[in-house]
Design a protein around this motif. Structure first.
Motif, PDB file in Angstrom:
ATOM      1  N   VAL A  50       1.014  -1.228   0.069  1.00  0.00           N
ATOM      2  CA  VAL A  50       0.014  -0.059   0.030  1.00  0.00           C
ATOM      3  C   VAL A  50       0.989   1.248   0.066  1.00  0.00           C
ATOM      4  N   THR A  51       0.314   2.254  -0.514  1.00  0.00           N
ATOM      5  CA  THR A  51       1.144   3.257  -0.710  1.00  0.00           C
ATOM      6  C   THR A  51       0.477   4.687   0.038  1.00  0.00           C
ATOM      7  N   THR A  52      -0.714   4.570   0.450  1.00  0.00           N
ATOM      8  CA  THR A  52      -1.465   5.831   1.085  1.00  0.00           C
ATOM      9  C   THR A  52      -2.125   5.121   2.277  1.00  0.00           C
TER      10      THR A  52
ATOM     11  N   MET B 268      -7.675  -5.488  -4.031  1.00  0.00           N
ATOM     12  CA  MET B 268      -9.224  -5.157  -3.918  1.00  0.00           C
ATOM     13  C   MET B 268      -9.908  -5.891  -5.167  1.00  0.00           C
TER      14      MET B 268
ATOM     15  N   GLU C 292      -5.456   5.845   2.841  1.00  0.00           N
ATOM     16  CA  GLU C 292      -6.697   5.308   2.649  1.00  0.00           C
ATOM     17  C   GLU C 292      -6.532   3.839   2.268  1.00  0.00           C
ATOM     18  N   GLN C 293      -5.377   3.429   1.210  1.00  0.00           N
ATOM     19  CA  GLN C 293      -5.295   1.987   0.970  1.00  0.00           C
ATOM     20  C   GLN C 293      -4.958   1.258   2.164  1.00  0.00           C
ATOM     21  N   TRP C 294      -4.330   1.791   3.098  1.00  0.00           N
ATOM     22  CA  TRP C 294      -3.827   0.972   4.336  1.00  0.00           C
ATOM     23  C   TRP C 294      -5.299   0.611   4.969  1.00  0.00           C
TER      24      TRP C 294
ATOM     25  N   SER D  28      -8.164   0.661   4.072  1.00  0.00           N
ATOM     26  CA  SER D  28      -8.940  -0.297   3.214  1.00  0.00           C
ATOM     27  C   SER D  28      -8.692  -1.617   3.239  1.00  0.00           C
ATOM     28  N   VAL D  29      -7.462  -1.985   3.313  1.00  0.00           N
ATOM     29  CA  VAL D  29      -7.011  -3.148   3.466  1.00  0.00           C
ATOM     30  C   VAL D  29      -7.361  -3.747   4.817  1.00  0.00           C
TER      31      VAL D  29
ATOM     32  N   GLU E 277       0.029  -6.113  -5.099  1.00  0.00           N
ATOM     33  CA  GLU E 277      -0.413  -4.372  -5.108  1.00  0.00           C
ATOM     34  C   GLU E 277      -1.766  -4.307  -4.781  1.00  0.00           C
ATOM     35  N   TYR E 278      -1.864  -3.105  -4.050  1.00  0.00           N
ATOM     36  CA  TYR E 278      -3.215  -2.808  -3.555  1.00  0.00           C
ATOM     37  C   TYR E 278      -4.434  -3.148  -4.436  1.00  0.00           C
ATOM     38  N   SER E 279      -4.112  -2.599  -5.641  1.00  0.00           N
ATOM     39  CA  SER E 279      -5.209  -2.863  -6.649  1.00  0.00           C
ATOM     40  C   SER E 279      -5.730  -4.175  -7.000  1.00  0.00           C
TER      41      SER E 279
END
Length: 198
Positions: free
Chosen positions: A8-10, A72, A12-14, A16-17, A67-69
Motif C-alpha cells: 500500500v502507498t497511501t 481489491m 486510505e489504501q492502508w 481499506s486493506v 499491489e493494493y489494486s
C-alpha cells in the motif's frame, strides 16, 4: 494459512486493506482489534502482512506480494462466492435440525423456531436463505478460542498476555491473549494452563 502481503502507498489504501481483514475477524499481532494505527503509517510505502495475525513492514522482506489494486480485485471476486457465517456448535446444531425439518415442512419448522432464529445475531435474512439451501450462504462452527492462566503465590488467577511484543501476565481475563488452540500451544510453558473460552 498462506501468508498474504499487500503493498500500500497511501493511508486510505492502508485503512481499506485493514477494513477487509478486520471484517474477516483478524487482528493485529499485539494491538487492539480494529485499530488502524495511523501513527505507524508514516506516509512511505508499506507492506501489510496477514498470516494468523496482521503485521506490517516498511520495506519488502517478502518474496511475493500483491499491489493494493490486485488485492481489491481479489476481494470483489471473493465476494461473489458464498458468505460464510461462524456460529457456536449449539447454534449450528439447532440450525441443522430446523433445516432438516423432520415431520413438518420447512415453513412449519421456521415458524416453530422463529424466536430462536431471531435471537441469532447473524440476521434473519441470511438464516432463512441458508435454511432454504441458498448456495451463497454458508454456516460453519466457529473455532473455539483459548487463553493461558496460572495461579500466583497469593492464590490469584493470572492470565497470559503480550505487552508491546513481549510475554507478560495480567489479572483481568478479558485482557488475556486469546487465540486458537494451535496458536496458544506455541506460547504454553509448564507454568501456564490452557483454558477454553466459553
Amino acid at each position: 494459512m498462506t501468508e498474504t502481503v499487500v503493498h500500500v502507498t497511501t493511508l486510505e489504501q492502508w485503512k481499506s486493506v485493514l477494513d477487509v481483514w478486520f471484517k474477516q475477524g483478524y487482528k493485529w499481532f499485539v494491538f487492539e482489534k480494529g485499530d488502524y494505527l495511523e501513527d505507524v503509517f508514516a506516509g512511505s510505502s508499506h507492506y501489510l502482512i496477514l498470516d494468523d495475525f496482521i503485521y506490517q513492514n516498511k520495506k519488502n522482506d517478502h518474496k511475493s506480494f500483491i499491489e493494493y489494486s490486485e488485492f481489491m480485485a481479489q476481494q470483489k471476486e471473493d465476494n461473489k462466492m458464498a458468505t460464510v457465517y461462524e456460529v457456536s456448535q449449539s447454534v449450528f446444531d439447532k440450525l441443522q435440525k430446523i433445516k432438516n425439518h423432520e415431520g413438518t415442512s420447512l415453513v412449519g419448522a421456521v415458524s416453530v423456531n422463529a424466536k430462536y432464529i431471531k435471537s441469532i445475531e447473524v440476521g434473519n435474512k441470511a438464516i432463512i436463505r441458508y435454511l432454504a439451501d441458498d448456495p451463497a450462504i454458508e454456516f460453519k462452527v466457529k473455532e473455539p478460542l483459548y487463553r493461558l492462566w496460572l495461579t500466583d503465590d497469593n492464590g490469584d488467577k493470572l492470565f497470559f498476555w503480550i505487552d508491546e511484543g513481549r510475554p507478560d501476565w495480567v489479572g483481568a481475563a478479558d485482557e488475556a491473549f486469546t487465540a486458537t488452540l494451535e496458536e496458544i500451544e506455541k506460547w504454553q510453558t509448564p507454568a501456564w494452563e490452557i483454558e477454553k473460552i466459553e
